[in-house]
Design an enzyme around this catalytic site. Structure first.
Site, PDB file in Angstrom:
ATOM      1  N   PHE A 187      14.222   4.946   9.706  1.00  0.00           N
ATOM      2  CA  PHE A 187      12.902   4.370   9.445  1.00  0.00           C
ATOM      3  C   PHE A 187      11.951   5.550   9.253  1.00  0.00           C
ATOM      4  O   PHE A 187      11.764   6.372  10.145  1.00  0.00           O
ATOM      5  CB  PHE A 187      12.428   3.465  10.597  1.00  0.00           C
ATOM      6  CG  PHE A 187      11.143   2.794  10.244  1.00  0.00           C
ATOM      7  CD1 PHE A 187      11.132   1.674   9.413  1.00  0.00           C
ATOM      8  CD2 PHE A 187       9.930   3.298  10.690  1.00  0.00           C
ATOM      9  CE1 PHE A 187       9.936   1.073   9.031  1.00  0.00           C
ATOM     10  CE2 PHE A 187       8.733   2.695  10.318  1.00  0.00           C
ATOM     11  CZ  PHE A 187       8.741   1.581   9.493  1.00  0.00           C
ATOM     12  N   VAL A 188      11.398   5.652   8.052  1.00  0.00           N
ATOM     13  CA  VAL A 188      10.586   6.824   7.726  1.00  0.00           C
ATOM     14  C   VAL A 188       9.118   6.445   7.550  1.00  0.00           C
ATOM     15  O   VAL A 188       8.793   5.318   7.179  1.00  0.00           O
ATOM     16  CB  VAL A 188      11.106   7.537   6.458  1.00  0.00           C
ATOM     17  CG1 VAL A 188      12.429   8.226   6.729  1.00  0.00           C
ATOM     18  CG2 VAL A 188      11.231   6.580   5.282  1.00  0.00           C
ATOM     19  N   ARG A 199       0.286   6.931   7.203  1.00  0.00           N
ATOM     20  CA  ARG A 199       0.321   6.972   5.732  1.00  0.00           C
ATOM     21  C   ARG A 199      -0.205   8.294   5.182  1.00  0.00           C
ATOM     22  O   ARG A 199       0.193   8.738   4.115  1.00  0.00           O
ATOM     23  CB  ARG A 199      -0.542   5.846   5.143  1.00  0.00           C
ATOM     24  CG  ARG A 199      -0.008   4.450   5.371  1.00  0.00           C
ATOM     25  CD  ARG A 199      -0.771   3.476   4.473  1.00  0.00           C
ATOM     26  NE  ARG A 199      -0.658   2.096   4.895  1.00  0.00           N
ATOM     27  CZ  ARG A 199       0.350   1.279   4.567  1.00  0.00           C
ATOM     28  NH1 ARG A 199       1.340   1.716   3.833  1.00  0.00           N
ATOM     29  NH2 ARG A 199       0.351   0.030   4.988  1.00  0.00           N
ATOM     30  N   ASP A 218      14.963  -0.680   0.186  1.00  0.00           N
ATOM     31  CA  ASP A 218      15.903  -0.765   1.310  1.00  0.00           C
ATOM     32  C   ASP A 218      16.905  -1.886   1.005  1.00  0.00           C
ATOM     33  O   ASP A 218      17.946  -1.645   0.395  1.00  0.00           O
ATOM     34  CB  ASP A 218      15.092  -1.017   2.584  1.00  0.00           C
ATOM     35  CG  ASP A 218      15.934  -1.129   3.833  1.00  0.00           C
ATOM     36  OD1 ASP A 218      17.119  -0.799   3.785  1.00  0.00           O
ATOM     37  OD2 ASP A 218      15.397  -1.544   4.885  1.00  0.00           O
ATOM     38  N   GLU A 276       7.216   2.247  -6.576  1.00  0.00           N
ATOM     39  CA  GLU A 276       7.448   1.721  -5.227  1.00  0.00           C
ATOM     40  C   GLU A 276       7.693   2.875  -4.269  1.00  0.00           C
ATOM     41  O   GLU A 276       8.151   3.952  -4.671  1.00  0.00           O
ATOM     42  CB  GLU A 276       8.663   0.760  -5.294  1.00  0.00           C
ATOM     43  CG  GLU A 276       9.187   0.221  -3.991  1.00  0.00           C
ATOM     44  CD  GLU A 276       8.197  -0.675  -3.237  1.00  0.00           C
ATOM     45  OE1 GLU A 276       7.015  -0.302  -3.114  1.00  0.00           O
ATOM     46  OE2 GLU A 276       8.629  -1.718  -2.726  1.00  0.00           O
ATOM     47  N   ASP A 277       7.412   2.643  -2.990  1.00  0.00           N
ATOM     48  CA  ASP A 277       7.631   3.706  -2.005  1.00  0.00           C
ATOM     49  C   ASP A 277       9.108   3.822  -1.621  1.00  0.00           C
ATOM     50  O   ASP A 277       9.679   4.903  -1.641  1.00  0.00           O
ATOM     51  CB  ASP A 277       6.755   3.496  -0.751  1.00  0.00           C
ATOM     52  CG  ASP A 277       6.895   2.102  -0.121  1.00  0.00           C
ATOM     53  OD1 ASP A 277       7.623   1.251  -0.682  1.00  0.00           O
ATOM     54  OD2 ASP A 277       6.275   1.868   0.926  1.00  0.00           O
ATOM     55  N   LYS A 280      17.318   3.669   0.152  1.00  0.00           N
ATOM     56  CA  LYS A 280      18.238   3.662   1.309  1.00  0.00           C
ATOM     57  C   LYS A 280      19.424   2.794   0.935  1.00  0.00           C
ATOM     58  O   LYS A 280      19.413   1.588   1.180  1.00  0.00           O
ATOM     59  CB  LYS A 280      17.543   2.978   2.497  1.00  0.00           C
ATOM     60  CG  LYS A 280      16.715   3.856   3.363  1.00  0.00           C
ATOM     61  CD  LYS A 280      16.481   3.161   4.699  1.00  0.00           C
ATOM     62  CE  LYS A 280      15.036   2.862   4.916  1.00  0.00           C
ATOM     63  NZ  LYS A 280      14.727   2.274   6.225  1.00  0.00           N
ATOM     64  N   ASP A 304       4.023   3.578   6.207  1.00  0.00           N
ATOM     65  CA  ASP A 304       3.372   3.400   7.503  1.00  0.00           C
ATOM     66  C   ASP A 304       4.309   2.875   8.580  1.00  0.00           C
ATOM     67  O   ASP A 304       5.379   2.349   8.292  1.00  0.00           O
ATOM     68  CB  ASP A 304       2.220   2.396   7.370  1.00  0.00           C
ATOM     69  CG  ASP A 304       2.731   0.947   7.285  1.00  0.00           C
ATOM     70  OD1 ASP A 304       3.652   0.705   6.479  1.00  0.00           O
ATOM     71  OD2 ASP A 304       2.241   0.091   8.026  1.00  0.00           O
ATOM     72  N   LYS A 310       0.823  -1.195   0.000  1.00  0.00           N
ATOM     73  CA  LYS A 310       0.000   0.000   0.000  1.00  0.00           C
ATOM     74  C   LYS A 310       0.867   1.258   0.000  1.00  0.00           C
ATOM     75  O   LYS A 310       0.390   2.351  -0.227  1.00  0.00           O
ATOM     76  CB  LYS A 310      -0.863   0.048   1.277  1.00  0.00           C
ATOM     77  CG  LYS A 310      -1.714  -1.164   1.519  1.00  0.00           C
ATOM     78  CD  LYS A 310      -2.380  -1.044   2.902  1.00  0.00           C
ATOM     79  CE  LYS A 310      -3.025  -2.357   3.274  1.00  0.00           C
ATOM     80  NZ  LYS A 310      -3.374  -2.373   4.699  1.00  0.00           N
ATOM     81  N   GLY A 311       2.149   1.065   0.287  1.00  0.00           N
ATOM     82  CA  GLY A 311       3.026   2.202   0.565  1.00  0.00           C
ATOM     83  C   GLY A 311       3.153   3.222  -0.545  1.00  0.00           C
ATOM     84  O   GLY A 311       3.435   4.390  -0.290  1.00  0.00           O
TER      85      GLY A 311
HETATM   86  P1  5GP Z   1      13.245  -4.069   0.911  1.00  0.00           P
HETATM   87  O1  5GP Z   1      12.705  -5.388   0.444  1.00  0.00           O
HETATM   88  O2  5GP Z   1      13.893  -3.245  -0.163  1.00  0.00           O
HETATM   89  O3  5GP Z   1      14.146  -4.243   2.108  1.00  0.00           O
HETATM   90  O4  5GP Z   1      12.062  -3.272   1.537  1.00  0.00           O
HETATM   91  C1  5GP Z   1      11.030  -2.793   0.847  1.00  0.00           C
HETATM   92  C2  5GP Z   1       9.816  -2.606   1.744  1.00  0.00           C
HETATM   93  O5  5GP Z   1      10.155  -2.513   3.146  1.00  0.00           O
HETATM   94  C3  5GP Z   1       9.160  -1.309   1.395  1.00  0.00           C
HETATM   95  O6  5GP Z   1       8.239  -1.465   0.348  1.00  0.00           O
HETATM   96  C4  5GP Z   1       8.511  -0.927   2.710  1.00  0.00           C
HETATM   97  O7  5GP Z   1       7.252  -1.557   2.809  1.00  0.00           O
HETATM   98  C5  5GP Z   1       9.417  -1.491   3.779  1.00  0.00           C
HETATM   99  N1  5GP Z   1      10.351  -0.472   4.283  1.00  0.00           N
HETATM  100  C6  5GP Z   1      11.690  -0.421   4.131  1.00  0.00           C
HETATM  101  N2  5GP Z   1      12.205   0.668   4.734  1.00  0.00           N
HETATM  102  C7  5GP Z   1      11.149   1.328   5.280  1.00  0.00           C
HETATM  103  C8  5GP Z   1      11.024   2.557   6.038  1.00  0.00           C
HETATM  104  O8  5GP Z   1      11.983   3.285   6.340  1.00  0.00           O
HETATM  105  N3  5GP Z   1       9.763   2.916   6.398  1.00  0.00           N
HETATM  106  C9  5GP Z   1       8.659   2.165   6.116  1.00  0.00           C
HETATM  107  N4  5GP Z   1       7.485   2.630   6.534  1.00  0.00           N
HETATM  108  N5  5GP Z   1       8.739   1.014   5.393  1.00  0.00           N
HETATM  109  C10 5GP Z   1       9.974   0.598   4.996  1.00  0.00           C
END
Ligand code: 5GP
Length: 190
Positions: A162-163, A175, A113, A109-110, A141, A169, A52-53
């Site tokens: 962590f944002v 959100r 990470d 994508e939001d 990130k 969210d 949903k992000g």
């Molecule tokens: P990845 O698989 O790249 O580690 O993470 C992607 C998902 O992790 C993002 O779509 C999000 O849902 C969550 N995520 C990663 N970092 C953050 C953050 O700083 N804040 C929030 N709210 N979600 C995060």
């Protein structure tokens, strides 16, 4: 911009400190929209919001494009893990409603990470034989990288915080904030 948000919940204090302002975000979204308009002119493009992000980013971004050939679709992914750290174990919870074979897919994508969620999605989409797949992420990130994924469009590169806000969210909250803030916690004894 607004002051720090302070909320008492489940016996501890949650703080959201302003980080990226609404104006900064909107200016960057306009620039990304213009870039997409140039890159996808005359093409059949499916813009895919990762739920949903990315919802706020997605709806603002598509309004900043001028692409008559654009269609929208939605996809749900869930990654197991703690509430503030991704585990890398990803599952598709909602699939696209359109076929993407031979079409240009733009993933919206939001935040990227570790990169594991996007890697899973790229692998999944590749089996459907799209003409191309690109990632447009609002935030990146780099400090969290575990797998390198190609990101053609990046809104902001950020430090390891962590944002929340602007679609992102914590425990389904925050959100709706029009800006992005850094989340921190305080236990009563701290
Ligand atoms: P990845 O698989 O790249 O580690 O993470 C992607 C998902 O992790 C993002 O779509 C999000 O849902 C969550 N995520 C990663 N970092 C953050 C953050 O700083 N804040 C929030 N709210 N979600 C995060």
């Amino acid at each position: 911009m607004s002051e720090e948000l302070i909320t008492q919940r489940d016996g501890r204090v949650e703080r959201v400190a302003p980080y990226l302002t609404e104006d900064q975000i909107q200016e960057r979204v306009r620039a990304l929209g213009a870039e997409l308009t140039r890159d996808y002119a005359g093409q059949d493009v499916v813009a895919v919001a990762v739920l949903k992000g990315s919802i706020l980013f997605f709806t603002d971004l598509i309004r900043q494009t001028e692409l008559p050939g654009l269609t929208c679709d939605f996809l749900g992914l869930s990654s197991y893990g703690s509430r503030t750290e991704s585990s890398g174990v990803v599952r598709l919870t909602q699939d696209l409603s359109q076929h993407v074979e031979g079409r240009h897919v733009l993933i919206v994508e939001d935040i990227v990470d570790t990169g594991l969620t996007m890697q899973y999605l790229l692998d999944n989409l590749a089996t459907r034989k799209p003409a191309s797949v690109q990632i447009c992420t609002l935030l990146h990130k780099p400090s969290g990288t575990r797998v390198e994924v190609p990101m053609k469009y990046v809104g902001f590169t950020i430090e390891n915080h962590f944002v929340v806000g602007y679609g992102l969210d914590y425990d389904e909250r925050y959100r709706q904030l029009p800006y992005i803030g850094i989340m921190s916690f305080e236990d009563p004894g701290d």
